[in-house]
Design an enzyme around this catalytic site. Structure first.
Site, short mmCIF file in Angstrom:
data_model
loop_
_atom_site.label_atom_id
_atom_site.label_comp_id
_atom_site.label_asym_id
_atom_site.label_seq_id
_atom_site.Cartn_x
_atom_site.Cartn_y
_atom_site.Cartn_z
N LYS A 62 -2.08 -1.68 -3.92
CA LYS A 62 -2.93 -0.50 -3.85
C LYS A 62 -2.09 0.76 -3.87
O LYS A 62 -1.16 0.83 -3.08
CB LYS A 62 -3.74 -0.56 -2.55
CG LYS A 62 -4.58 0.65 -2.27
CD LYS A 62 -5.26 0.52 -0.93
CE LYS A 62 -5.97 1.81 -0.63
NZ LYS A 62 -6.20 2.01 0.75
N LYS B 192 0.85 -1.19 0.00
CA LYS B 192 0.00 0.00 0.00
C LYS B 192 0.88 1.23 0.00
O LYS B 192 1.66 1.47 0.94
CB LYS B 192 -0.90 -0.02 1.23
CG LYS B 192 -1.83 1.18 1.32
CD LYS B 192 -2.83 1.02 2.45
CE LYS B 192 -3.69 2.25 2.59
NZ LYS B 192 -4.60 2.15 3.74
C1 PBG Z 1 -7.58 3.29 5.43
C2 PBG Z 1 -7.83 3.09 3.98
C3 PBG Z 1 -7.60 4.02 2.96
C4 PBG Z 1 -8.09 3.44 1.80
C5 PBG Z 1 -8.59 2.18 2.13
N1 PBG Z 1 -8.40 1.98 3.50
C6 PBG Z 1 -7.07 5.38 2.99
C7 PBG Z 1 -5.80 5.72 3.66
O1 PBG Z 1 -4.91 4.90 3.84
O2 PBG Z 1 -5.71 6.89 4.03
C8 PBG Z 1 -8.10 4.10 0.46
C9 PBG Z 1 -9.17 3.67 -0.46
C10 PBG Z 1 -9.44 4.63 -1.55
O3 PBG Z 1 -8.78 5.68 -1.71
O4 PBG Z 1 -10.37 4.34 -2.32
N2 PBG Z 1 -6.57 2.53 5.97
ZN ZN Z 2 -6.18 3.27 8.10
#
Ligand code: PBG
Ligand code: ZN
Length: 321
Positions: free
Chosen positions: A248, A195
């Site tokens: 992601k 991520k």
């Molecule tokens: C939170 C989380 C996020 C997303 C999914 N779970 C955002 C972040 O890490 O700030 C992003 C999903 C999206 O942007 O569609 N842990």
């Molecule tokens: Zn989070």
């Protein structure tokens, strides 16, 4: 070689092109994200994400039945709680928003829908970080214990899979141990293994009310300049017991490397920022063709599963063909 080798032979008709195609995007590949807001009385459009909604508890029949009709196999759930504190205690409350939502969805869909619970703290903490905070630092090991509690509460409520998204080191192992200890040996872990720290999550942070009050997420999410590190992250999660690994946002080179080097079930998340870019592009080109191409490319790169806000449109477009 020419004129004996003629590539155009296999491009002669739609039938032949379909016959020899290497990749296909199918409805069974898709996961739709749903936001459930404990503070709402009726569904509300998310201004930063056109055509996406937050739903109140008790009114999940409409969105869930729509998914069942479209034969979308899975949902991933995000909760917006009415109460936040420094440790995100409503993330693991028995009567928390996500625990109630899971039960409600099970009641509507039975076993016809795969229920995936996003597992993080940022929607539930008053500071908005994905881990516990002390003196302005995001703590790793102290956070793991809470992740374990959240996982157990989500499994108890009936989730098929938990999806840890907080990027704490050791999170998959901690969650696996916590689940197994309580007898949830068949609850899967879909890990947000790779991520990246990116601006592309901005619309989501409004949608899920998970923005942070200070600093940023660069000490736990990955630096976009790195790709070998993605392999190390994914490998570690596999060793810790992840069943599916996620890339992601849906960066093509990373999906390709993770799938070809690790040969493991691979999901990707076309995130909120990708969604709004595709929406904006619809002002300049054909939205359906663009969105289909965009997602087919993720499959071609190696994704087995695609989490996307376009899941419902894609299901309709794929079924009308
Ligand atoms: C939170 C989380 C996020 C997303 C999914 N779970 C955002 C972040 O890490 O700030 C992003 C999903 C999206 O942007 O569609 N842990
Ligand atoms: Zn989070």
């Amino acid at each position: 070689m020419y004129p004996r080798i003629r590539f155009r032979r296999l491009r002669k008709s739609q039938k032949i092109r379909d016959f020899v195609s290497e990749t296909s995007l199918e409805v069974k590949d898709l996961v739709y994200p749903i936001f459930i807001d404990e503070n709402l009385k009726k569904k509300k459009e998310i201004p930063e994400m056109p055509n996406q909604y937050r739903f109140p508890l008790g009114q999940l029949e409409e969105p869930i039945n729509e998914l069942l009709e479209l034969k979308i196999p899975a949902v991933i759930l995000f909760g917006i709680p009415s109460y936040k504190d420094s440790i995100g205690s409503s993330a693991y409350a028995k009567d928390g928003v996500i625990q109630k939502a899971i039960k409600e969805i099970r009641g509507i869909a039975g076993e016809d829908l795969i229920v995936i619970a996003d597992l993080c703290l940022c929607e539930y903490t008053d500071h908005g970080h994905c881990g516990l905070v002390k003196n302005g630092k995001i703590l790793n090991d102290e956070t793991l214990e809470i992740y374990g509690k959240i996982a157990v509460s989500q499994a108890e409520a009936g989730a098929d899979m938990v999806a840890p998204s907080g990027m704490m080191d050791g999170m998959v192992m901690a969650i696996r141990e916590a689940l197994d200890k309580e007898g949830f040996t068949d609850t899967s872990i879909l890990s947000y293994a790779v991520k990246y720290n990116t601006v592309l999550y901005t619309p989501f942070r409004y949608a899920a009310e998970s923005g942070y009050k200070f600093g940023d997420r660069s000490t736990y999410q990955m630096d976009i300049r790195n790709s070998d590190e993605a392999i190390r992250e994914a490998k570690a999660d596999i060793e810790e017991g992840a069943d599916i690994i996620m890339v992601k946002p849906s960066f093509l080179d990373i999906i390709y490397r993770v799938k070809t080097e690790l040969k493991y079930p691979t999901a990707t998340y076309c995130v909120s920022g990708e969604y709004v870019m595709l929406k904006a592009a619809a002002n300049y080109l054909n939205e359906k063709n663009n969105v289909l191409e965009y997602h087919i490319c993720r499959k071609r790169a190696g994704a087995d599963i695609i989490i996307t806000y376009y899941a419902k449109d894609l299901a309709r477009w794929l079924q009308e063909k």
